[in-house]
Design an enzyme around this catalytic site. Structure first.
Site, short mmCIF file in Angstrom:
data_model
loop_
_atom_site.label_atom_id
_atom_site.label_comp_id
_atom_site.label_asym_id
_atom_site.label_seq_id
_atom_site.Cartn_x
_atom_site.Cartn_y
_atom_site.Cartn_z
N LYS A 34 31.40 19.95 15.93
CA LYS A 34 30.61 19.39 14.83
C LYS A 34 31.56 18.90 13.76
O LYS A 34 32.71 19.36 13.68
CB LYS A 34 29.67 20.46 14.25
CG LYS A 34 28.47 19.90 13.52
CD LYS A 34 27.40 19.39 14.47
CE LYS A 34 26.14 18.98 13.73
NZ LYS A 34 25.07 18.58 14.67
N GLY A 51 8.82 19.20 7.38
CA GLY A 51 9.82 18.14 7.46
C GLY A 51 9.38 17.05 8.42
O GLY A 51 9.32 17.26 9.63
N VAL A 52 9.05 15.88 7.88
CA VAL A 52 8.59 14.77 8.71
C VAL A 52 9.52 13.56 8.55
O VAL A 52 9.10 12.44 8.36
CB VAL A 52 7.12 14.39 8.40
CG1 VAL A 52 6.18 15.43 8.96
CG2 VAL A 52 6.88 14.24 6.89
N GLY A 53 10.81 13.87 8.63
CA GLY A 53 11.82 12.82 8.57
C GLY A 53 12.09 12.21 9.93
O GLY A 53 11.16 11.89 10.68
N LYS A 54 13.37 12.09 10.29
CA LYS A 54 13.77 11.44 11.54
C LYS A 54 13.02 11.95 12.75
O LYS A 54 12.47 11.19 13.54
CB LYS A 54 15.27 11.67 11.78
CG LYS A 54 16.22 10.77 11.03
CD LYS A 54 17.63 11.11 11.49
CE LYS A 54 18.67 10.24 10.79
NZ LYS A 54 20.05 10.56 11.27
N VAL A 55 13.01 13.27 12.91
CA VAL A 55 12.41 13.89 14.09
C VAL A 55 10.96 14.28 13.85
O VAL A 55 10.09 14.06 14.71
CB VAL A 55 13.22 15.12 14.54
CG1 VAL A 55 12.57 15.80 15.74
CG2 VAL A 55 14.66 14.73 14.85
N GLY A 56 10.69 14.86 12.69
CA GLY A 56 9.37 15.41 12.41
C GLY A 56 8.24 14.40 12.55
O GLY A 56 7.18 14.72 13.11
N HIS A 57 8.44 13.18 12.07
CA HIS A 57 7.34 12.20 12.15
C HIS A 57 7.07 11.79 13.59
O HIS A 57 5.94 11.48 13.96
CB HIS A 57 7.63 10.99 11.24
CG HIS A 57 8.46 9.91 11.86
ND1 HIS A 57 9.83 9.96 11.90
CD2 HIS A 57 8.10 8.74 12.47
CE1 HIS A 57 10.30 8.87 12.50
NE2 HIS A 57 9.27 8.12 12.85
#
Length: 375
Positions: free
Chosen positions: A97, A197-203
């Site tokens: 990482k 969390g509905v950002g990149k993945v959540g949405h």
């Protein structure tokens, strides 16, 4: 507690740190590289946890850490998580990482990203980088101008594009496996799922859940992210924050924001029967997995179910094929189910079962690499 030994300068702006030890042999990292370029403002750390299965693979996080020590602690933790994630995803990659210290909205520049690419290249292929929080496929295109060891690139430049597509798909597969164990059917139809969390993945996860007939409740610190979901899915319910979401009458809790979502207080008020989400390092501290088990809450280990993204970017290294990558990500369902069976047979929480399965593969396959090939 982290102790660092054997620091040496390897060139301008590069300090390599070996023998980075935690509290047990499992926390040992093979290599940590501190990167600095004064003119571009780059301050970054690359951590390689192990290369037992192959070259380390993991994304680059661009984040305004409060201190270099906080950045170091995060990158070490994330690199270890990637080792276990890649092992259980069946990939021939070790764990690595990187973190770039700064505010991506203010500090990101072509010069900084290209300087970072030079440092990735200097590791000679021991570490492949990709996108993470604060970085995007377009950024990887810039990094790749200075390094061969970059994946997660744009479609226009031969890459797979947005890795959140298969990340969400993989989480959904893990959720299906969880539902089968708890409710007797691999479907979320009629279940109430809370997504933090509905950002990149959540949405994207919200879309998959609605298509499967689930009721969805969401929250996010970014009002714009919530509004994007509501514009497409006006039927989705919105609550004020994570505390309200975890206290709500939901069947499944899906943490899809930053790590540490499951602490003592959250577990105590959680009403869901399943926890399955995309966030990394969801357990705030050791022992939380036991608290979940004691409350009868099934926890699908985060690094198992959220591995769709790394499956996607790993496939890109040999020439991306979406059907092949999606088929690989679909296996997350089987892996999650296998972990639940091991947990039941051995009388341990799923998180412990997942660790054991990952460590077994790293040990068994890593041992084979001791067979001399003559080159």
């Amino acid at each position: 507690m982290i102790s660092v030994a054997k620091m040496r300068r390897t060139g301008q702006g590069v300090t390599t740190v070996t023998d980075v030890f935690g509290t047990s042999h499992k926390d040992v990292h093979e290599q940590v590289v501190f990167c600095a370029d004064e003119q571009s403002g780059l301050r970054a750390i690359i951590a390689v946890h192990n290369t037992a299965l192959g070259p380390a693979l993991g994304g680059t996080r661009f984040y305004p850490y409060e201190s270099e020590q906080a950045a170091l602690a995060d990158v070490l933790n994330l690199a270890k998580g990637m080792a276990y994630k890649n092992a259980l995803a069946g990939l021939d990659h070790g764990g690595g990482k990187a973190v770039i210290i700064g505010d991506p909205a203010k500090d990101k520049s072509e010069a900084l990203l290209r300087a970072y690419g030079r440092f990735v290249e200097s590791l000679g292929g021991r570490y492949y980088t990709a996108c993470d929080v604060g970085t995007y496929s377009e950024d990887m295109d810039v990094v790749a101008r200075e390094s061969r060891f970059v994946t997660g690139r744009t479609v226009a430049n031969g890459g797979a594009g947005d890795s959140s597509i298969l990340t969400a798909f993989g989480v959904f597969q893990g959720m299906r496996a969880s539902a089968e164990l708890v409710y007797g059917t691999p479907s979320l139809h009629g279940r109430r799922v809370g997504v933090e969390g509905v950002g990149k993945v959540g949405h994207r996860l919200v879309e998959l859940l609605r298509e499967d007939g689930a009721e969805v409740v969401v929250c996010d610190v970014d009002p714009k992210a919530v509004e994007r979901v509501r514009q497409r899915r006006p039927e989705v319910e919105v609550v004020a924050d994570a505390a309200a979401l975890t206290a709500a009458d939901i069947d499944v809790f899906a943490p899809c924001a930053l790590g540490g979502a499951l602490d003592d207080e959250t577990v105590a008020r959680l009403r869901a029967k399943i926890v399955c989400g995309a966030a990394n390092n969801q357990l705030a501290h050791a022992g939380v997995e036991k608290q979940l088990a004691e409350r009868g809450i099934l926890y699908a280990p985060d690094y198992v179910v959220n591995s769709g993204g790394v499956i996607q970017v790993a496939d890109e290294i040999r020439g991306f094929d979406m059907e092949r990558a999606r088929a690989k990500a679909a296996q997350i369902y089987d892996t999650t189910s296998k972990i639940f069976r091991i947990a039941a047979d051995e009388g341990v929480p799923p998180a412990v079962a997942a660790d054991r399965l990952a460590e077994r593969r790293m040990s068994e396959v890593g041992r084979i690499r001791a067979i001399w090939l003559g080159h």
